[in-house]
Design an enzyme around this catalytic site. Structure first.
Site, mmCIF file in Angstrom:
data_model
loop_
_atom_site.group_PDB
_atom_site.id
_atom_site.type_symbol
_atom_site.label_atom_id
_atom_site.label_comp_id
_atom_site.label_asym_id
_atom_site.label_seq_id
_atom_site.Cartn_x
_atom_site.Cartn_y
_atom_site.Cartn_z
ATOM 1 N N TYR A 166 -2.029 5.560 -6.540
ATOM 2 C CA TYR A 166 -2.983 4.611 -5.952
ATOM 3 C C TYR A 166 -3.042 4.779 -4.440
ATOM 4 O O TYR A 166 -4.122 4.901 -3.847
ATOM 5 C CB TYR A 166 -2.559 3.187 -6.314
ATOM 6 C CG TYR A 166 -3.412 2.097 -5.688
ATOM 7 C CD1 TYR A 166 -4.619 1.718 -6.257
ATOM 8 C CD2 TYR A 166 -2.997 1.444 -4.528
ATOM 9 C CE1 TYR A 166 -5.394 0.724 -5.694
ATOM 10 C CE2 TYR A 166 -3.764 0.446 -3.955
ATOM 11 C CZ TYR A 166 -4.967 0.088 -4.545
ATOM 12 O OH TYR A 166 -5.728 -0.897 -3.959
ATOM 13 N N ALA A 181 -2.088 7.316 -2.523
ATOM 14 C CA ALA A 181 -2.611 8.615 -2.118
ATOM 15 C C ALA A 181 -4.130 8.697 -2.308
ATOM 16 O O ALA A 181 -4.850 9.247 -1.475
ATOM 17 C CB ALA A 181 -1.921 9.726 -2.905
ATOM 18 N N SER A 182 -4.615 8.116 -3.412
ATOM 19 C CA SER A 182 -6.061 8.144 -3.655
ATOM 20 C C SER A 182 -6.812 7.334 -2.607
ATOM 21 O O SER A 182 -7.891 7.729 -2.152
ATOM 22 C CB SER A 182 -6.382 7.620 -5.056
ATOM 23 O OG SER A 182 -6.098 6.235 -5.185
#
Length: 251
Positions: A155, A157-158
């Site tokens: 989550y 990193a996105s």
């Protein structure tokens, strides 16, 4: 901040932030296409501006589906002014630490939270150029700017990827008067945080470290989104607006 007669696409709009943003745009006279893989959490046909609202149910990671929805919106209204990427998932059970995260879940989270954004942007940009201008807002998170001792690594990193991609889109669109910005919400009461409803103590503990003393609301995020979409923000592109009650300002 006139939105009347404009056309908007909003992903992740079945509920939460996306739905709030979409309905606020419709209240301002915008033709809004809501996109989500789930049906809406309310009856859109009972909304006072139902004639300005349409819903397309499908997967935001399906490029052909998104292309068709955006093309249809342009054909029906002869313009495309706004894109809001609010689709996203937070899976506490599968998305954990670096050593624990389910790698198949990692791939799917990246698809939903980040790949969907490049799909919507690549299909929206040509129609915004035909319209003569455009504005995009992408919902990231304050978690993109910090680590966490109880992480959801995919989550986070996105959401960091959203910020970077938004800056690139801003540079690509600038010559055509197309703007792209990100919003970084802090802890917000929404369906994504349904665990708070099950255990209100978790919410109170979270709020205890927020300088303004409360969690955000989906209306807080909608207010910020409409500002960045509007001509009031016509000189703002390629940046991030933090909406977190002061959380990131803490040492």
């Amino acid at each position: 901040m006139s939105f009347s007669g404009k056309t908007a696409i909003v992903t992740g709009a079945a509920g939460g932030m996306g739905l709030n943003i979409a309905l606020d745009l419709a209240d301002q006279g915008t033709h809004v296409v809501l996109i989500d893989i789930k049906p809406p959490s309310i009856n859109l046909q009972e909304h006072k501006n139902k004639d300005l609202i349409s819903f397309a149910q499908g997967d935001v990671t399906d490029s052909d589906f998104i292309k068709g929805v955006i093309e249809k919106a342009y054909v029906e209204t002869s313009r495309l002014d706004y894109l809001v990427n609010a689709a996203g998932v937070l899976w506490f059970d599968k998305d954990r630490s670096t050593e624990e995260v389910d790698l198949d879940a990692w791939d799917r989270i990246m698809e939903i939270n980040l790949k969907s954004m490049i799909i919507t942007c690549r299909h929206a940009l040509p129609y915004m150029r035909k319209t003569g201008s455009g504005s995009m807002v992408h919902i990231a998170s304050v978690q993109a700017m910090r680590g966490d001792d109880k992480p959801q690594v995919a989550y986070q990193a996105s959401k960091a990827g959203i910020i970077s991609l938004s800056k690139t889109v801003a540079l690509e669109g600038a010559k055509d008067n197309i703007r792209s910005n990100s919003i970084l919400p802090g802890p917000t009461v929404s369906p994504m945080q349904e665990r708070w409803a099950e255990d209100p103590k978790i919410q109170r503990l979270t709020e205890s470290v927020i300088p303004l003393g409360r969690a955000g609301t989906t209306q807080d995020i909608a207010n910020a989104t409409l500002f960045l979409l509007s001509d009031k923000a016509s000189y703002i592109t390629g940046t991030e607006l933090v909406v977190d009650g002061g959380l990131l300002s803490r040492p």
